[in-house]
Scaffold this motif. Structure first.
Motif, PDB file in Angstrom:
ATOM      1  N   MET A  40       3.342   0.122 -19.892  1.00 22.21           N
ATOM      2  CA  MET A  40       2.445  -0.527 -18.931  1.00 22.21           C
ATOM      3  C   MET A  40       2.851  -0.213 -17.493  1.00 22.21           C
ATOM      4  SD  MET A  40      -0.059  -2.271 -20.170  1.00 22.21           S
ATOM      5  CE  MET A  40      -0.581  -3.888 -20.614  1.00 22.21           C
ATOM      6  N   MET A  41       4.154  -0.265 -17.219  1.00 25.32           N
ATOM      7  CA  MET A  41       4.621   0.019 -15.865  1.00 25.32           C
ATOM      8  C   MET A  41       4.357   1.467 -15.484  1.00 25.32           C
ATOM      9  SD  MET A  41       5.426  -2.722 -14.472  1.00 25.32           S
ATOM     10  CE  MET A  41       6.068  -2.020 -12.970  1.00 25.32           C
ATOM     11  N   ARG A  42       4.429   2.356 -16.450  1.00 23.46           N
ATOM     12  CA  ARG A  42       4.136   3.768 -16.180  1.00 23.46           C
ATOM     13  C   ARG A  42       2.688   3.923 -15.713  1.00 23.46           C
ATOM     14  NH1 ARG A  42       2.595   8.706 -17.949  1.00 23.46           N
ATOM     15  NH2 ARG A  42       4.089  10.373 -17.555  1.00 23.46           N
ATOM     16  N   ILE A  43       1.780   3.278 -16.422  1.00 27.13           N
ATOM     17  CA  ILE A  43       0.368   3.328 -16.024  1.00 27.13           C
ATOM     18  C   ILE A  43       0.198   2.711 -14.636  1.00 27.13           C
ATOM     19  CG2 ILE A  43      -1.957   2.464 -16.548  1.00 27.13           C
ATOM     20  CD1 ILE A  43      -1.098   2.527 -19.552  1.00 27.13           C
ATOM     21  N   HIS A  44       0.824   1.568 -14.425  1.00 27.82           N
ATOM     22  CA  HIS A  44       0.748   0.874 -13.140  1.00 27.82           C
ATOM     23  C   HIS A  44       1.265   1.761 -12.008  1.00 27.82           C
ATOM     24  CE1 HIS A  44       0.971  -2.519 -10.364  1.00 27.82           C
ATOM     25  NE2 HIS A  44       2.241  -2.213 -10.137  1.00 27.82           N
ATOM     26  N   HIS A  45       2.393   2.424 -12.226  1.00 28.11           N
ATOM     27  CA  HIS A  45       2.976   3.293 -11.197  1.00 28.11           C
ATOM     28  C   HIS A  45       2.081   4.498 -10.921  1.00 28.11           C
ATOM     29  CE1 HIS A  45       6.354   0.751 -11.203  1.00 28.11           C
ATOM     30  NE2 HIS A  45       7.332   1.620 -11.392  1.00 28.11           N
ATOM     31  N   LEU A  46       1.483   5.067 -11.958  1.00 27.75           N
ATOM     32  CA  LEU A  46       0.560   6.181 -11.744  1.00 27.75           C
ATOM     33  C   LEU A  46      -0.627   5.751 -10.882  1.00 27.75           C
ATOM     34  CD1 LEU A  46       0.645   7.821 -15.285  1.00 27.75           C
ATOM     35  CD2 LEU A  46       1.485   8.841 -13.152  1.00 27.75           C
ATOM     36  N   GLY A  47      -1.098   4.526 -11.094  1.00 32.74           N
ATOM     37  CA  GLY A  47      -2.180   3.998 -10.268  1.00 32.74           C
ATOM     38  C   GLY A  47      -1.750   3.835  -8.818  1.00 32.74           C
ATOM     39  N   ALA A  48      -0.515   3.390  -8.613  1.00 37.49           N
ATOM     40  CA  ALA A  48       0.000   3.247  -7.246  1.00 37.49           C
ATOM     41  C   ALA A  48       0.065   4.603  -6.562  1.00 37.49           C
ATOM     42  CB  ALA A  48       1.379   2.593  -7.275  1.00 37.49           C
ATOM     43  N   ILE A  49       0.458   5.634  -7.288  1.00 33.85           N
ATOM     44  CA  ILE A  49       0.498   6.982  -6.718  1.00 33.85           C
ATOM     45  C   ILE A  49      -0.904   7.436  -6.345  1.00 33.85           C
ATOM     46  CG2 ILE A  49       0.932   9.415  -7.256  1.00 33.85           C
ATOM     47  CD1 ILE A  49       3.403   8.437  -8.853  1.00 33.85           C
ATOM     48  N   ASP A  50      -1.875   7.201  -7.210  1.00 38.54           N
ATOM     49  CA  ASP A  50      -3.261   7.582  -6.907  1.00 38.54           C
ATOM     50  C   ASP A  50      -3.747   6.917  -5.619  1.00 38.54           C
ATOM     51  OD1 ASP A  50      -3.395   9.146  -9.194  1.00 38.54           O
ATOM     52  OD2 ASP A  50      -4.498   7.644 -10.365  1.00 38.54           O
ATOM     53  N   MET A  51      -3.460   5.628  -5.481  1.00 41.98           N
ATOM     54  CA  MET A  51      -3.900   4.912  -4.287  1.00 41.98           C
ATOM     55  C   MET A  51      -3.178   5.416  -3.041  1.00 41.98           C
ATOM     56  SD  MET A  51      -4.382   1.035  -5.695  1.00 41.98           S
ATOM     57  CE  MET A  51      -4.881   0.421  -4.098  1.00 41.98           C
ATOM     58  N   ALA A  52      -1.884   5.693  -3.175  1.00 46.32           N
ATOM     59  CA  ALA A  52      -1.122   6.205  -2.039  1.00 46.32           C
ATOM     60  C   ALA A  52      -1.621   7.587  -1.627  1.00 46.32           C
ATOM     61  CB  ALA A  52       0.364   6.241  -2.383  1.00 46.32           C
ATOM     62  N   GLN A  53      -1.990   8.409  -2.598  1.00 48.15           N
ATOM     63  CA  GLN A  53      -2.532   9.725  -2.274  1.00 48.15           C
ATOM     64  C   GLN A  53      -3.873   9.598  -1.554  1.00 48.15           C
ATOM     65  OE1 GLN A  53      -2.270  11.491  -6.214  1.00 48.15           O
ATOM     66  NE2 GLN A  53      -0.358  12.515  -5.682  1.00 48.15           N
ATOM     67  N   ALA A  54      -4.661   8.607  -1.933  1.00 46.94           N
ATOM     68  CA  ALA A  54      -5.929   8.364  -1.231  1.00 46.94           C
ATOM     69  C   ALA A  54      -5.662   7.961   0.215  1.00 46.94           C
ATOM     70  CB  ALA A  54      -6.733   7.278  -1.954  1.00 46.94           C
ATOM     71  N   GLU A  55      -4.640   7.152   0.425  1.00 52.25           N
ATOM     72  CA  GLU A  55      -4.263   6.766   1.787  1.00 52.25           C
ATOM     73  C   GLU A  55      -3.863   7.993   2.596  1.00 52.25           C
ATOM     74  OE1 GLU A  55      -3.094   5.153   5.373  1.00 52.25           O
ATOM     75  OE2 GLU A  55      -4.419   4.294   3.865  1.00 52.25           O
ATOM     76  N   LEU A  56      -3.068   8.869   2.000  1.00 57.88           N
ATOM     77  CA  LEU A  56      -2.647  10.072   2.719  1.00 57.88           C
ATOM     78  C   LEU A  56      -3.823  10.994   3.017  1.00 57.88           C
ATOM     79  CD1 LEU A  56       0.725  10.940   0.948  1.00 57.88           C
ATOM     80  CD2 LEU A  56       0.378   9.871   3.195  1.00 57.88           C
ATOM     81  N   LYS A  57      -4.799  11.000   2.143  1.00 60.19           N
ATOM     82  CA  LYS A  57      -5.975  11.859   2.349  1.00 60.19           C
ATOM     83  C   LYS A  57      -6.837  11.354   3.499  1.00 60.19           C
ATOM     84  CE  LYS A  57     -10.035  13.750   0.002  1.00 60.19           C
ATOM     85  NZ  LYS A  57     -11.079  13.183   0.852  1.00 60.19           N
ATOM     86  N   ASP A  58      -7.080  10.050   3.547  1.00 61.43           N
ATOM     87  CA  ASP A  58      -8.057   9.524   4.505  1.00 61.43           C
ATOM     88  C   ASP A  58      -7.503   8.520   5.512  1.00 61.43           C
ATOM     89  OD1 ASP A  58     -10.259  10.958   3.431  1.00 61.43           O
ATOM     90  OD2 ASP A  58     -10.452   9.497   1.820  1.00 61.43           O
ATOM     91  N   GLY A  59      -6.314   8.005   5.283  1.00 61.83           N
ATOM     92  CA  GLY A  59      -5.764   6.969   6.159  1.00 61.83           C
ATOM     93  C   GLY A  59      -5.350   7.510   7.516  1.00 61.83           C
ATOM     94  N   LYS A  60      -5.400   6.653   8.500  1.00 62.57           N
ATOM     95  CA  LYS A  60      -5.061   7.041   9.876  1.00 62.57           C
ATOM     96  C   LYS A  60      -3.833   6.308  10.411  1.00 62.57           C
ATOM     97  CE  LYS A  60      -8.790   9.595  10.254  1.00 62.57           C
ATOM     98  NZ  LYS A  60      -8.792  10.368   9.044  1.00 62.57           N
ATOM     99  N   ALA A  61      -3.577   5.088   9.965  1.00 58.23           N
ATOM    100  CA  ALA A  61      -2.485   4.284  10.517  1.00 58.23           C
ATOM    101  C   ALA A  61      -1.138   4.885  10.102  1.00 58.23           C
ATOM    102  CB  ALA A  61      -2.587   2.839  10.041  1.00 58.23           C
ATOM    103  N   PRO A  62      -0.316   5.263  11.069  1.00 58.54           N
ATOM    104  CA  PRO A  62       0.969   5.902  10.737  1.00 58.54           C
ATOM    105  C   PRO A  62       1.852   5.055   9.821  1.00 58.54           C
ATOM    106  CG  PRO A  62       0.524   6.096  13.089  1.00 58.54           C
ATOM    107  CD  PRO A  62      -0.532   5.195  12.512  1.00 58.54           C
TER     108      PRO A  62
END
Length: 98
Positions: A40-62
């Motif tokens: 379960m934690m593996r799935i959860h961590h993969l989701g966190a990576i996906d969200m963080a990658q989305a932030e890096l793609k479109d996020g602006k706040a340093p």
């Protein structure tokens, strides 16, 4: 992704969370609390990576971009630990899902 799966910036955080929750809720439980926790934690961590990658793609706040970078590094390290535990306990994971 179609328009229904994307917000105005191209990433749908709520959709990502729903997909992640769907994966966790459909996971076959083993009855071994340690193995189930690791899977379960593996799935959860993969989701966190996906969200963080989305932030890096479109996020602006340093500060959020820096946090996303830190999350990716930390979650990848923990996923490696989870993979090692799962393999040692007879539940190897598909390395392609990283």
């Amino acid at each position: 992704m179609s328009g229904a799966g994307m917000d105005m910036k191209g990433m749908d955080m709520k959709g990502m969370m729903k997909d992640n929750n769907d994966k966790m809720s459909s996971m076959q439980m083993t009855g071994n609390v340690d193995v189930d926790f690791a899977m379960m934690m593996r799935i959860h961590h993969l989701g966190a990576i996906d969200m963080a990658q989305a932030e890096l793609k479109d996020g602006k706040a340093p500060e959020m971009r820096k946090m996303a970078q830190n999350i990716i590094a930390a979650q990848k390290k923990e996923i490696a630990q989870l993979d090692k535990f799962l393999a040692k306990n007879g539940h190897p994971v598909d390395k392609m899902s990283k």
